[in-house]
Design a protein around this motif. Structure first.
Motif, PDB file in Angstrom:
ATOM      1  N   ALA A 176       0.814  -1.221   0.000  1.00 15.17           N
ATOM      2  CA  ALA A 176       0.000   0.000   0.000  1.00 15.17           C
ATOM      3  C   ALA A 176       0.842   1.263   0.000  1.00 15.17           C
ATOM      4  O   ALA A 176       0.381   2.311  -0.467  1.00 15.17           O
ATOM      5  N   HIS A 177       2.056   1.203   0.524  1.00 14.41           N
ATOM      6  CA  HIS A 177       2.922   2.380   0.590  1.00 14.41           C
ATOM      7  C   HIS A 177       4.101   2.284  -0.376  1.00 14.41           C
ATOM      8  O   HIS A 177       5.062   3.050  -0.255  1.00 14.41           O
ATOM      9  N   ILE A 178       4.042   1.367  -1.322  1.00 15.42           N
ATOM     10  CA  ILE A 178       5.156   1.157  -2.238  1.00 15.42           C
ATOM     11  C   ILE A 178       4.921   1.940  -3.523  1.00 15.42           C
ATOM     12  O   ILE A 178       3.919   1.758  -4.211  1.00 15.42           O
ATOM     13  N   LEU A 179       5.875   2.801  -3.847  1.00 13.75           N
ATOM     14  CA  LEU A 179       5.822   3.605  -5.071  1.00 13.75           C
ATOM     15  C   LEU A 179       7.202   3.637  -5.692  1.00 13.75           C
ATOM     16  O   LEU A 179       8.184   3.914  -5.016  1.00 13.75           O
ATOM     17  N   SER A 180       7.266   3.347  -6.981  1.00 10.29           N
ATOM     18  CA  SER A 180       8.533   3.431  -7.696  1.00 10.29           C
ATOM     19  C   SER A 180       8.252   3.469  -9.185  1.00 10.29           C
ATOM     20  O   SER A 180       7.435   2.698  -9.693  1.00 10.29           O
ATOM     21  N   GLY A 181       8.908   4.386  -9.891  1.00  7.54           N
ATOM     22  CA  GLY A 181       8.843   4.367 -11.347  1.00  7.54           C
ATOM     23  C   GLY A 181       9.746   3.254 -11.827  1.00  7.54           C
ATOM     24  O   GLY A 181      10.924   3.465 -12.049  1.00  7.54           O
ATOM     25  N   ASN A 182       9.209   2.047 -11.992  1.00  3.83           N
ATOM     26  CA  ASN A 182      10.091   0.889 -11.942  1.00  3.83           C
ATOM     27  C   ASN A 182      10.239   0.123 -13.246  1.00  3.83           C
ATOM     28  O   ASN A 182       9.258  -0.385 -13.793  1.00  3.83           O
ATOM     29  N   VAL A 183      11.487   0.073 -13.717  1.00  2.00           N
ATOM     30  CA  VAL A 183      11.910  -0.924 -14.700  1.00  2.00           C
ATOM     31  C   VAL A 183      12.863  -1.838 -13.941  1.00  2.00           C
ATOM     32  O   VAL A 183      13.964  -1.437 -13.565  1.00  2.00           O
ATOM     33  N   LEU A 184      12.417  -3.041 -13.673  1.00  2.00           N
ATOM     34  CA  LEU A 184      13.132  -3.931 -12.766  1.00  2.00           C
ATOM     35  C   LEU A 184      14.226  -4.707 -13.471  1.00  2.00           C
ATOM     36  O   LEU A 184      13.982  -5.362 -14.488  1.00  2.00           O
ATOM     37  N   GLU A 185      15.423  -4.627 -12.918  1.00  2.00           N
ATOM     38  CA  GLU A 185      16.502  -5.528 -13.315  1.00  2.00           C
ATOM     39  C   GLU A 185      16.379  -6.768 -12.442  1.00  2.00           C
ATOM     40  O   GLU A 185      16.497  -6.677 -11.220  1.00  2.00           O
ATOM     41  N   PRO A 186      16.126  -7.954 -13.020  1.00  2.00           N
ATOM     42  CA  PRO A 186      15.761  -9.116 -12.201  1.00  2.00           C
ATOM     43  C   PRO A 186      16.937  -9.870 -11.591  1.00  2.00           C
ATOM     44  O   PRO A 186      16.754 -10.997 -11.108  1.00  2.00           O
ATOM     45  N   ARG A 187      18.099  -9.267 -11.560  1.00  2.00           N
ATOM     46  CA  ARG A 187      19.289  -9.985 -11.096  1.00  2.00           C
ATOM     47  C   ARG A 187      19.110 -10.535  -9.677  1.00  2.00           C
ATOM     48  O   ARG A 187      19.383 -11.724  -9.414  1.00  2.00           O
ATOM     49  N   ALA A 188      18.667  -9.697  -8.745  1.00  2.00           N
ATOM     50  CA  ALA A 188      18.501 -10.151  -7.368  1.00  2.00           C
ATOM     51  C   ALA A 188      17.351 -11.146  -7.251  1.00  2.00           C
ATOM     52  O   ALA A 188      17.424 -12.114  -6.487  1.00  2.00           O
ATOM     53  N   LEU A 189      16.276 -10.908  -7.995  1.00  2.00           N
ATOM     54  CA  LEU A 189      15.149 -11.833  -7.963  1.00  2.00           C
ATOM     55  C   LEU A 189      15.554 -13.203  -8.493  1.00  2.00           C
ATOM     56  O   LEU A 189      15.124 -14.244  -7.976  1.00  2.00           O
ATOM     57  N   ASP A 190      16.412 -13.220  -9.524  1.00  2.00           N
ATOM     58  CA  ASP A 190      16.924 -14.497 -10.037  1.00  2.00           C
ATOM     59  C   ASP A 190      17.678 -15.256  -8.949  1.00  2.00           C
ATOM     60  O   ASP A 190      17.597 -16.487  -8.871  1.00  2.00           O
ATOM     61  N   GLU A 191      18.425 -14.540  -8.129  1.00  2.00           N
ATOM     62  CA  GLU A 191      19.190 -15.188  -7.059  1.00  2.00           C
ATOM     63  C   GLU A 191      18.283 -15.648  -5.920  1.00  2.00           C
ATOM     64  O   GLU A 191      18.506 -16.705  -5.333  1.00  2.00           O
ATOM     65  N   LEU A 192      17.272 -14.833  -5.611  1.00  2.00           N
ATOM     66  CA  LEU A 192      16.404 -15.146  -4.471  1.00  2.00           C
ATOM     67  C   LEU A 192      15.411 -16.253  -4.796  1.00  2.00           C
ATOM     68  O   LEU A 192      15.260 -17.215  -4.031  1.00  2.00           O
ATOM     69  N   LEU A 193      14.734 -16.134  -5.920  1.00  2.00           N
ATOM     70  CA  LEU A 193      13.698 -17.095  -6.315  1.00  2.00           C
ATOM     71  C   LEU A 193      13.901 -17.439  -7.795  1.00  2.00           C
ATOM     72  O   LEU A 193      13.250 -16.880  -8.675  1.00  2.00           O
ATOM     73  N   PRO A 194      14.833 -18.323  -8.082  1.00  2.38           N
ATOM     74  CA  PRO A 194      15.180 -18.602  -9.486  1.00  2.38           C
ATOM     75  C   PRO A 194      14.003 -19.061 -10.343  1.00  2.38           C
ATOM     76  O   PRO A 194      14.032 -18.876 -11.565  1.00  2.38           O
ATOM     77  N   ASP A 195      12.976 -19.613  -9.712  1.00  7.25           N
ATOM     78  CA  ASP A 195      11.833 -20.113 -10.480  1.00  7.25           C
ATOM     79  C   ASP A 195      10.673 -19.128 -10.533  1.00  7.25           C
ATOM     80  O   ASP A 195       9.529 -19.517 -10.754  1.00  7.25           O
ATOM     81  N   TRP A 196      10.963 -17.838 -10.362  1.00  8.07           N
ATOM     82  CA  TRP A 196       9.880 -16.848 -10.305  1.00  8.07           C
ATOM     83  C   TRP A 196       9.040 -16.838 -11.579  1.00  8.07           C
ATOM     84  O   TRP A 196       7.848 -16.525 -11.543  1.00  8.07           O
ATOM     85  N   ARG A 197       9.620 -17.179 -12.689  1.00  9.31           N
ATOM     86  CA  ARG A 197       8.868 -17.154 -13.955  1.00  9.31           C
ATOM     87  C   ARG A 197       7.729 -18.162 -13.979  1.00  9.31           C
ATOM     88  O   ARG A 197       6.702 -17.936 -14.627  1.00  9.31           O
ATOM     89  N   THR A 198       7.892 -19.265 -13.271  1.00 13.19           N
ATOM     90  CA  THR A 198       6.844 -20.286 -13.233  1.00 13.19           C
ATOM     91  C   THR A 198       5.981 -20.177 -11.987  1.00 13.19           C
ATOM     92  O   THR A 198       5.058 -20.979 -11.808  1.00 13.19           O
ATOM     93  N   GLN A 199       6.292 -19.209 -11.136  1.00 14.55           N
ATOM     94  CA  GLN A 199       5.557 -19.058  -9.878  1.00 14.55           C
ATOM     95  C   GLN A 199       4.555 -17.904  -9.894  1.00 14.55           C
ATOM     96  O   GLN A 199       4.009 -17.537  -8.859  1.00 14.55           O
ATOM     97  N   GLY A 200       4.351 -17.301 -11.076  1.00 14.41           N
ATOM     98  CA  GLY A 200       3.325 -16.265 -11.176  1.00 14.41           C
ATOM     99  C   GLY A 200       3.766 -14.881 -10.783  1.00 14.41           C
ATOM    100  O   GLY A 200       2.918 -14.027 -10.464  1.00 14.41           O
ATOM    101  N   ALA A 201       5.056 -14.600 -10.795  1.00 13.62           N
ATOM    102  CA  ALA A 201       5.525 -13.254 -10.467  1.00 13.62           C
ATOM    103  C   ALA A 201       4.963 -12.257 -11.476  1.00 13.62           C
ATOM    104  O   ALA A 201       4.924 -12.538 -12.676  1.00 13.62           O
ATOM    105  N   PRO A 202       4.542 -11.062 -11.022  1.00 14.50           N
ATOM    106  CA  PRO A 202       3.920 -10.086 -11.932  1.00 14.50           C
ATOM    107  C   PRO A 202       4.944  -9.314 -12.765  1.00 14.50           C
ATOM    108  O   PRO A 202       4.974  -8.086 -12.773  1.00 14.50           O
ATOM    109  N   VAL A 214       7.385  -2.852 -14.486  1.00 17.82           N
ATOM    110  CA  VAL A 214       6.562  -3.480 -13.446  1.00 17.82           C
ATOM    111  C   VAL A 214       5.852  -2.433 -12.598  1.00 17.82           C
ATOM    112  O   VAL A 214       6.237  -1.264 -12.559  1.00 17.82           O
ATOM    113  N   SER A 215       4.839  -2.901 -11.906  1.00 19.55           N
ATOM    114  CA  SER A 215       4.272  -2.176 -10.764  1.00 19.55           C
ATOM    115  C   SER A 215       4.944  -2.745  -9.525  1.00 19.55           C
ATOM    116  O   SER A 215       4.750  -3.924  -9.196  1.00 19.55           O
ATOM    117  N   LEU A 216       5.749  -1.940  -8.848  1.00 24.17           N
ATOM    118  CA  LEU A 216       6.465  -2.460  -7.686  1.00 24.17           C
ATOM    119  C   LEU A 216       5.508  -2.814  -6.555  1.00 24.17           C
ATOM    120  O   LEU A 216       5.764  -3.749  -5.791  1.00 24.17           O
TER     121      LEU A 216
END
Length: 543
Positions: A45-71, A106-108
């Motif tokens: 509810a309080h998250i705001l960012s003009g966001n183009v996400l570089e997925p490097r950290a997300l790849d490290e944290l949750l490598p299967d995010w593409r099949t897990q429904g990440a937005p 993305v919408s952060l």
């Protein structure tokens, strides 16, 4: 309530830390209790960012995010950079840091909601609607968790029928992930001298809207940035316009808060930018869906404080890991949370860990500086400071630093002054006049604020506090022409007729977007931003 780890803030850094802690527990057969406390009514509810996400950290944290429904469904496809004059747009070469191949628009706030669900699936207790108001400490002075604020207090401080005392969340490790200019993060920096050997942090205010536009002007994945108009050459800043999915675009203006002219109004400059012919043609016939604002850290490597303190650490934008030339900080914030989680896990599960004692997270800072976060920020450390000489010298310096020196200059430009020190007396400038809103592309403050969903109880204590109530009428108004009535993007501050003549400052705390610009820019640092009752504030869902 007792936990092994308490994390303040359910943003990218805080949730990444929580998920990483539970991953380590699963990998090594340990059991640590982890909670995340979040002041917003719900996660995101309080998250705001003009966001183009570089997925490097997300790849490290949750490598299967593409099949897990990440937005993350809209890949960045086209980068454009323009220099704007009042009527024209001159296309410039896109610097390498601003190229977005492999990134996602993305919408952060949506991504954070997804991360919150993943954290809960892993066994993290996520507690939205609770505002962390106080650091708890041991007799030796180490941080030992946080206390949430009391609820059900009237504006005069009396207890209403709904009163409930705050809760102590005691923990052996406390990670502060409040975002830019978090109140407890600032308190920890003061208490433990975490900024004693760094440059002052410098900030910017970002104003953002999300629009639903006509299908014929929508180009999914297109990423557009501008510099120049409407800001004069002495003010650092620029804009973004990102084409999302479903005929939506995210757009905004970022204004550095080290500007000198007290008559400058960032909200009105944002309206001027939207009226530029290059931008207006995209918005005409569309609908503004949401509005919001947030400060961001721009100091870079030179302004990062000491990160660990007794019993805890700073993570995410509270410490300031934004890569300014890249215009990205989510990936670095997430990585900082992951590295702090590793340090906390190791400290709490080592054989040398004393039962019940606060954790020593000293290993976190060297790990971060030796990681790709430290390497990334080291290469771009001189670009933002180079713009203190103006727009065109800054662009020339950035080109030399990027293309010729490749980020390996044998010097480091310093940030010598805090942003509030840059503000000059109003007598040195002429008042600015801004056009009336057309209510098609440009809007007034009240209409914009309505689109943020902001709500605070009218009968609750103001969370914006004046250290000296007499200063605004005696100094801010006569010397600086009341700048808080202009730099605030929510109309919180206004001067009204006083009871005994003259004008006094009225604080409309119920309007607050939690952007923290007042905490940064007040010329005498007389305004102290504190948390309101949990659940109050904006209600972003697509930002």
């Amino acid at each position: 309530m007792e936990y092994d780890v308490c994390i303040v803030g359910a943003g990218p850094a805080g949730l990444s830390a929580a998920i990483r802690l539970k991953q380590r527990c699963s990998e090594e057969g340990k059991d640590l209790s982890v909670c995340v406390v979040e002041k917003g009514a719900e996660v995101g509810a309080h998250i705001l960012s003009g966001n183009v996400l570089e997925p490097r950290a997300l790849d490290e944290l949750l490598p299967d995010w593409r099949t897990q429904g990440a937005p993350l469904t809209t890949a960045a496809t086209d980068d454009r950079l323009y220099l704007l004059t009042e009527k024209r747009a001159l296309r410039l070469p896109t610097p390498p840091q601003m190229r977005n191949k492999g990134n996602f628009v993305v919408s952060l706030s949506k991504l954070v909601r997804w991360l919150g669900a993943k954290a809960e699936e892993a066994g993290v207790e996520v507690l939205p609607g609770f505002a962390a108001a106080e650091l708890l400490t041991t007799r030796a002075g180490a941080v030992a968790g946080v206390a949430t604020g009391d609820v059900g207090l009237a504006k005069d401080g009396s207890r209403k029928d709904t009163f409930a005392s705050g809760v102590e969340l005691r923990a052996r490790a406390t990670l502060l992930a409040e975002g830019c200019r978090g109140s407890l993060s600032e308190e920890a920096m003061r208490r433990f001298g975490l900024r004693d050997n760094t440059d002052p942090q410098t900030y910017a205010l970002g104003l953002k809207e999300v629009w639903e536009v006509r299908p014929e002007v929508h180009v999914p994945g297109q990423v557009l940035h501008t510099v120049g108009y409407p800001l004069d050459h002495s003010v650092y800043g620029g804009s973004f316009l990102y084409h999302m999915s479903d005929n939506r675009i995210a757009l905004g203006l970022v204004v550095a808060l080290d500007y000198r002219d007290p008559y400058l109004n960032p909200f009105q400059e944002f309206q001027r930018w939207k009226a530029h012919p290059r931008i207006r043609r995209l918005l005409e016939g569309g609908t503004c869906v949401q509005y919001g604002a947030r400060t961001l850290n721009e100091g870079g490597l030179q302004s990062i404080p000491q990160l660990a303190f007794p019993g805890g650490a700073l993570i995410g934008c509270g410490a300031g890991f934004l890569n300014v030339p890249k215009i990205k900080g989510t990936h670095t914030a997430m990585k900082s949370g992951m590295l702090a989680a590793d340090a906390a896990f190791d400290a709490l599960t080592s054989g040398a860990a004393a039962a019940g004692m606060p954790a020593d997270l000293a290993a976190y800072e060297p790990a971060l500086r030796e990681s790709w976060v430290g390497e990334e920020l080291e290469k771009v450390r001189n670009i933002r400071p180079g713009f203190r000489f103006g727009l065109y010298p800054g662009l020339a310096h950035a080109a030399v630093d990027t293309y010729l020196l490749r980020g390996r200059a044998p010097w480091t430009l310093r940030q010598r002054h805090a942003d509030h020190e840059a503000l000059r007396p109003a007598a040195e400038f002429a008042p600015r006049s801004y056009p009336a809103p057309d209510n098609e592309v440009t809007f007034g403050m009240a209409d914009s604020l309505f689109r943020s969903g902001t709500n605070h109880g009218h009968d609750e204590p103001a969370h914006l506090r004046l250290l000296n109530p007499g200063v605004p009428s005696v100094i801010n108004l006569p010397v600086y022409a009341g700048p808080e009535s202009r730099y605030c993007p929510a109309g919180v501050y206004e001067y009204v007729a006083g009871e005994v003549g003259g004008e006094r400052l009225q604080i409309n705390a119920q309007n607050c977007l939690h952007c923290k610009a007042c905490d940064v820019k007040d010329p005498l640092q007389n305004i102290r931003w504190t948390v309101p009752e949990g659940g109050g504030g904006p209600a972003y869902n697509v930002m």
